[in-house]
Structure formats: C-alpha cells, structure tokens
Scaffold this motif. Structure first.
Motif, mmCIF file in Angstrom:
data_model
loop_
_atom_site.group_PDB
_atom_site.id
_atom_site.type_symbol
_atom_site.label_atom_id
_atom_site.label_comp_id
_atom_site.label_asym_id
_atom_site.label_seq_id
_atom_site.Cartn_x
_atom_site.Cartn_y
_atom_site.Cartn_z
ATOM 1 N N TYR A 122 -23.388 -27.157 -2.793
ATOM 2 C CA TYR A 122 -23.569 -27.010 -1.260
ATOM 3 C C TYR A 122 -23.200 -25.947 -0.520
ATOM 4 O O TYR A 122 -23.535 -25.485 0.395
ATOM 5 N N LEU A 123 -21.864 -25.433 -0.911
ATOM 6 C CA LEU A 123 -21.296 -24.177 -0.095
ATOM 7 C C LEU A 123 -21.767 -23.113 -0.508
ATOM 8 O O LEU A 123 -21.758 -22.108 0.310
ATOM 9 N N LYS A 124 -22.600 -22.776 -1.389
ATOM 10 C CA LYS A 124 -23.544 -21.565 -1.848
ATOM 11 C C LYS A 124 -24.812 -21.647 -0.951
ATOM 12 O O LYS A 124 -25.181 -20.667 -0.784
ATOM 13 N N GLY A 125 -25.189 -22.791 -0.505
ATOM 14 C CA GLY A 125 -26.346 -22.986 0.242
ATOM 15 C C GLY A 125 -26.423 -22.137 1.622
ATOM 16 O O GLY A 125 -25.218 -21.340 1.969
ATOM 17 N N GLN A 126 -27.595 -22.087 2.327
ATOM 18 C CA GLN A 126 -27.855 -21.126 3.408
ATOM 19 C C GLN A 126 -26.959 -21.480 4.541
ATOM 20 O O GLN A 126 -26.621 -20.473 5.412
ATOM 21 N N ASP A 127 -26.482 -22.726 4.590
ATOM 22 C CA ASP A 127 -25.686 -22.920 5.671
ATOM 23 C C ASP A 127 -24.305 -22.355 5.723
ATOM 24 O O ASP A 127 -23.643 -21.973 6.862
ATOM 25 N N PHE A 128 -23.950 -21.854 4.356
ATOM 26 C CA PHE A 128 -22.640 -21.571 4.207
ATOM 27 C C PHE A 128 -22.389 -19.979 3.810
ATOM 28 O O PHE A 128 -21.748 -19.062 4.014
ATOM 29 N N LEU A 129 -23.121 -19.824 2.516
ATOM 30 C CA LEU A 129 -23.247 -18.375 1.774
ATOM 31 C C LEU A 129 -22.053 -18.273 1.184
ATOM 32 O O LEU A 129 -21.649 -17.002 1.210
ATOM 33 N N LYS A 130 -21.203 -19.185 0.753
ATOM 34 C CA LYS A 130 -20.025 -19.032 0.123
ATOM 35 C C LYS A 130 -20.188 -18.337 -1.561
ATOM 36 O O LYS A 130 -21.036 -18.734 -1.858
ATOM 37 N N LYS A 131 -18.892 -17.675 -1.723
ATOM 38 C CA LYS A 131 -19.016 -17.813 -3.146
ATOM 39 C C LYS A 131 -17.778 -18.242 -3.914
ATOM 40 O O LYS A 131 -16.763 -17.828 -4.094
ATOM 41 N N PRO A 132 -18.342 -19.392 -4.443
ATOM 42 C CA PRO A 132 -17.038 -20.596 -4.990
ATOM 43 C C PRO A 132 -16.785 -20.136 -6.241
ATOM 44 O O PRO A 132 -17.479 -19.345 -7.055
ATOM 45 N N LEU A 133 -15.516 -20.597 -6.772
ATOM 46 C CA LEU A 133 -15.215 -20.624 -8.017
ATOM 47 C C LEU A 133 -14.792 -22.038 -8.459
ATOM 48 O O LEU A 133 -13.967 -22.768 -7.643
ATOM 49 N N LEU A 134 -14.963 -22.539 -9.397
ATOM 50 C CA LEU A 134 -14.661 -23.660 -10.072
ATOM 51 C C LEU A 134 -13.490 -23.572 -10.916
ATOM 52 O O LEU A 134 -13.486 -22.825 -11.626
ATOM 53 N N VAL A 135 -12.552 -24.400 -10.831
ATOM 54 C CA VAL A 135 -11.319 -24.357 -11.788
ATOM 55 C C VAL A 135 -11.101 -25.602 -12.693
ATOM 56 O O VAL A 135 -11.102 -26.637 -11.797
ATOM 57 N N ALA A 136 -11.070 -25.519 -13.833
ATOM 58 C CA ALA A 136 -10.865 -26.808 -14.590
ATOM 59 C C ALA A 136 -9.524 -27.093 -14.919
ATOM 60 O O ALA A 136 -8.761 -26.414 -15.740
ATOM 61 N N CYS A 137 -8.965 -28.179 -13.987
ATOM 62 C CA CYS A 137 -7.483 -28.555 -14.133
ATOM 63 C C CYS A 137 -7.604 -29.764 -14.805
ATOM 64 O O CYS A 137 -6.360 -30.358 -14.566
ATOM 65 N N ASP A 138 -8.606 -30.390 -15.171
ATOM 66 C CA ASP A 138 -8.554 -31.711 -15.722
ATOM 67 C C ASP A 138 -8.497 -31.286 -17.366
ATOM 68 O O ASP A 138 -9.334 -30.982 -18.119
ATOM 69 N N LEU A 139 -7.017 -31.660 -17.911
ATOM 70 C CA LEU A 139 -6.641 -31.242 -19.293
ATOM 71 C C LEU A 139 -6.698 -32.334 -20.006
ATOM 72 O O LEU A 139 -6.110 -32.280 -21.329
ATOM 73 N N GLN A 140 -6.926 -33.455 -19.596
ATOM 74 C CA GLN A 140 -6.829 -34.800 -20.322
ATOM 75 C C GLN A 140 -7.973 -35.289 -20.822
ATOM 76 O O GLN A 140 -8.037 -35.602 -22.123
ATOM 77 N N ARG A 141 -8.802 -35.002 -20.109
ATOM 78 C CA ARG A 141 -10.437 -35.635 -20.845
ATOM 79 C C ARG A 141 -10.886 -34.481 -21.569
ATOM 80 O O ARG A 141 -11.171 -33.260 -21.179
ATOM 81 N N PRO A 142 -11.133 -34.787 -22.959
ATOM 82 C CA PRO A 142 -11.427 -33.884 -23.622
ATOM 83 C C PRO A 142 -13.035 -32.964 -23.448
ATOM 84 O O PRO A 142 -12.854 -31.748 -23.723
ATOM 85 N N ALA A 143 -13.743 -33.744 -22.882
ATOM 86 C CA ALA A 143 -15.141 -32.936 -22.407
ATOM 87 C C ALA A 143 -14.912 -32.281 -21.089
ATOM 88 O O ALA A 143 -16.111 -31.871 -20.618
ATOM 89 N N ALA A 144 -14.140 -32.602 -20.437
ATOM 90 C CA ALA A 144 -14.211 -32.107 -18.842
ATOM 91 C C ALA A 144 -14.309 -30.541 -18.774
ATOM 92 O O ALA A 144 -15.376 -30.369 -17.998
ATOM 93 N N ILE A 145 -13.721 -29.802 -19.516
ATOM 94 C CA ILE A 145 -13.868 -28.263 -19.292
ATOM 95 C C ILE A 145 -15.335 -28.010 -19.814
ATOM 96 O O ILE A 145 -16.003 -27.167 -19.013
ATOM 97 N N THR A 146 -15.706 -28.550 -20.914
ATOM 98 C CA THR A 146 -17.185 -28.443 -21.264
ATOM 99 C C THR A 146 -18.093 -28.594 -20.283
ATOM 100 O O THR A 146 -19.087 -28.069 -19.783
ATOM 101 N N GLN A 147 -17.960 -29.786 -19.845
ATOM 102 C CA GLN A 147 -18.653 -30.387 -18.918
ATOM 103 C C GLN A 147 -18.816 -29.492 -17.483
ATOM 104 O O GLN A 147 -19.842 -29.269 -16.567
ATOM 105 N N LEU A 148 -17.636 -29.090 -17.001
ATOM 106 C CA LEU A 148 -17.665 -28.304 -15.752
ATOM 107 C C LEU A 148 -18.264 -26.851 -16.214
ATOM 108 O O LEU A 148 -18.960 -26.454 -15.161
#
Length: 448
Positions: A122-148
């Motif tokens: 959403y934030l990458k879209g034409q209304d914002f044109l942001k350069k986002p970074l996703l950070v994987a801080c869910d270290l409990q669920r085994p597949a969380a990092i892979t999913q992200l």
C-alpha cells in the motif's frame, strides 16, 4: 459482510416507509429491532446501549426532515450514528518522520504477517511512493520468517531477518542500521503472537516498542473472533499502547459486528481493513463507507477511489458519451471489463453500488472467464463487434469454433454484454435518485 445485519436493517427500513411520520411508538419499536440486530451481529452490549440512546434521542428531537419518509429519516439517523461510532473520518497513518516506524501486533492467526506485506504494498503505491522495509521480529512461529520473505518477494520489498536469532530486540536494533544504510523511509515490524495474551508476549513486545519508539502501533484484529477480538484489542492498548487497528477477515462471518465496537472500547481509531486475500486487498477504513455497507447502501466511496486509480478521465468521458448515445459495443465491453478486472472481481464491484448488494450467484467473472470472453470477442468480425449485425446462431457457432469455446459460452457472453449495457443505460437515472435521496445525496455529491 454483515449479511444478516444488513438484511435486518433493510427490512426495518421497508417497514418504516409505510409510516407517515416518526412517533414515540414506532421509534421505540424500530430502536428495539436495531438493538437486537446489532447484538445478533456481536456488537458489544455496552456500545449497543449507548448507541440506541443516541439514536432515540435524535429521532425524538426537533430536527425532522419534512420531505422524507419516516423510514428514510430513521435509517439516516442510524447511519450517521454508526459512522460517528466508528470514528466519522478516515484516520491517516503518521508518516511525518523519516524513517517512519510501524509496529504490528496481535494474537497468532490474526493475519499480522500478511498485513505487514499488504501495508508495505500500500505504501509503495502511487499515493505514497515509499521505500518500505519489512522486518521479521516474529521468532516464535517457525514459518513466520519464510512467509514474510515469500510475501516480500511478491511485492518486491526487502525483508530483514537474522536467521537463528532468538531475541526480537537484537533483530530490531540491526534492522534500523540496515534501513538507514539502504535508504528505507518506512520500516514495518512483524511481531510474534500467541493463541492468547500472556506475560512473555507482552514483555517481548514492550521491549521492542520501548526501543523503537514507533510512530504507529497497529493492532491486527481478526473480526471472526467476535467479542474476543474487542477484549484483546483493549488489553493490547492498555499494556502496549496502540495507535490504531487493522480489521481482518470481515468477510464470511456473522460475528463481524464486533469490529464496530473496537474504536469505542479502545478509544483508538480503525485505520485499515483487509478486504481479501491478495496483497493489494487493503484499504483505509472509512466509517461512512462501513455504515453504508452495513445498511445495504453499497460502497460508493471506495468504488470511486478504485475507479480513479484505474480509469483515465478522457476514457471515462468517452464511455459516458457512448452510453448516452446507446452505442456501447463489444469492443467497449472488452475494454471496460479489462479495466474492471484490475479493480477486483466484477461481482464485488457491482455490490459496491447502492441497491446491488444481492446479485445472482453467476453474476461474476473470473480471470479464466475473462480470457475466454476476450477470445470470443476477438473471433468476431468488425461489424459484429460494433453491433452492426445480429449474432445469429450460425455466427455464434463460428465465434465458438474460432475461440475454442462452446456455443453456450457465446450465449453467456452475449447475455452478460446485454445485461451490462442495460445497467449502464440506467446509471444516469440511478445517479439522479442518489442525488435526491437524503441517505445518499451528501455522499454522492462529495464523490462526484
């Protein structure tokens, strides 16, 4: 969404339209029915009680519109109070700082990881044109990092993760340095959830939040949990301090009414709603839009937003001329259906129009059906596409053979074309009705 609640509200409006004016008796009866409908939809009891008091006070007050029926008058009051209950205006994200830090939190299974990616898209879209970074801080669920990471690849947004790390705080610290070195202006943190709130979860979240001092802490609420979602939102706000809520899984659940209660209970705005499973299926929460949908009035606000994002103004003007002249052709049909396909499913778009919330089951078009329709139209002659000759059985057989379709497919396509053309012819009349109706006039005129 809100199927049973919407049906009951629509039925109530129909009954009231037989009344010449609002009286203490019919107001009390209507208020009781609204109360039962909201409670059946799992809206918080205390919220419903306060809501009904406000509705009755307004309905019994002096501000009565002489030009409208009792039903329209009462439903308008309900509509306005619903919108006020959910916040009245859209609540924008706080993106004033660089980088802007956004922390998502919630219980396991609420859709946090998916909505991290949706928010980045959403934030990458034409209304914002942001350069986002996703950070994987869910270290409990085994597949969380892979999913992200998988979601990040889909939307071309990098994901920062430290494989094997057990402490989210260490990941958060290094993520800030990485974002600074690589010019990211928005950092979105995915955090761990549990099946229920516990001290370990809250301590972990508090440590990360205290270090990051985020500009937004968004609670991701699964509407299917009903009142549990409201209770959990309140607890997260009290213990962590949230700045807003993202509503997920509003579709297909009779308990979605609980979502109406969250803003009133937490005092924090509803900021986004997930409207589907795809990464692009996220939109700003608009209280007026939600009130419209609950009352079966469509969703003109978000329909206009989608149209503006996908239709060129000059093309829209040309289409309007064709509709007025009744010269809408198969070429136009193909072009418009292609543009509408980008906006979402055909049926979902139609249900966003007032009075179109209950369409036949076959009133839709998937990607494969669109490709098939395109092949059939391209198999037509120029005269057939322009509607200059009647599509007789022999012509339909030739079109079917030329496109690899069945004759029934051609008949269905022709039927769909005629149905859309008739619908477009009625649009000016529908617009005039919306402008005159006090329930939709203000909304329609704002969006025109």
């Amino acid at each position: 969404m809100f199927g049973a609640l919407t049906d009951k509200m629509t039925e109530l409006a129909s009954k009231l339209r037989g009344q010449k004016k609002l009286t203490e008796e019919n107001i009390s009866d209507a208020a009781r029915q609204v109360r039962l409908a909201l409670l059946d939809a799992d809206v918080n009891f205390a919220v419903v009680s306060g809501f009904i008091k406000k509705v009755k006070a307004k309905a019994l007050g002096d501000e009565v519109l002489k030009s409208v029926s009792a039903g329209d008058q009462f439903i308008k009051i309900v509509h306005d109070e619903l919108a006020d209950l959910m916040g009245q205006d859209e609540a924008k994200l706080n993106l004033r700082s660089t980088p802007s830090i956004i922390l998502l939190c919630g219980l396991q299974g609420s859709g946090k990881t998916t909505h991290c990616a949706k928010l980045a898209h959403y934030l990458k879209g034409q209304d914002f044109l942001k350069k986002p970074l996703l950070v994987a801080c869910d270290l409990q669920r085994p597949a969380a990092i892979t999913q992200l990471k998988t979601l990040g690849d889909q939307i071309d947004v990098p994901v920062f993760a430290l494989e094997g790390e057990k402490k989210p705080l260490k990941v958060a610290k290094k993520a800030l340095s990485y974002a600074s070195d690589n010019g990211h202006d928005v950092i979105i943190f995915d955090t761990a959830g549990r099946l229920h709130i516990d001290e370990a979860l809250m301590k972990e979240l508090s440590e990360v939040k205290d270090f990051l001092n985020p500009h937004e802490v968004l609670f991701v609420a699964n509407a299917a949990l009903g009142q549990d979602a409201v209770k959990t939102a309140k607890e997260f706000d009290e213990k962590i301090g949230v700045t807003g809520t993202i509503l997920t899984m509003l579709d297909g659940t009779s308990r979605a009414g609980a979502a109406i209660s969250i803003r009133e209970v937490t005092g924090q705005p509803l900021k986004f709603e997930g409207i589907g499973e795809k990464v692009g299926d996220l939109q700003l929460f608009n209280p007026t839009s939600m009130a419209d949908r609950i009352l079966g009035m469509g969703d003109v606000i978000n329909l206009v937003k989608k149209a503006k994002a996908n239709f060129d103004d000059s093309e829209a003007a040309e289409l309007e001329k064709k509709i007025k002249k009744a010269s809408f052709t198969y070429n136009d049909y193909l072009k418009q259906m292609g543009a509408m396909r980008k906006m979402g499913s055909f049926k979902s778009l139609m249900t966003m129009l007032p009075g179109m919330n209950q369409l036949p089951a076959d009133f839709d078009m998937s990607g494969k059906e669109f490709d098939k329709m395109e092949a059939m139209i391209l198999s037509m002659t120029n005269k057939e596409r322009e509607g200059l000759v009647e599509l007789e059985p022999s012509r339909k057989r030739r079109i079917a053979n030329g496109s690899g379709a069945h004759i029934d497919d051609v008949n269905k396509m022709v039927k769909g074309f005629k149905r859309l053309r008739q619908f477009l012819k009625k649009m000016p009349k529908m617009q005039n009705m919306m402008k005159k109706n006090p329930l939709t006039s203000k909304l329609f005129n704002q969006q025109s």
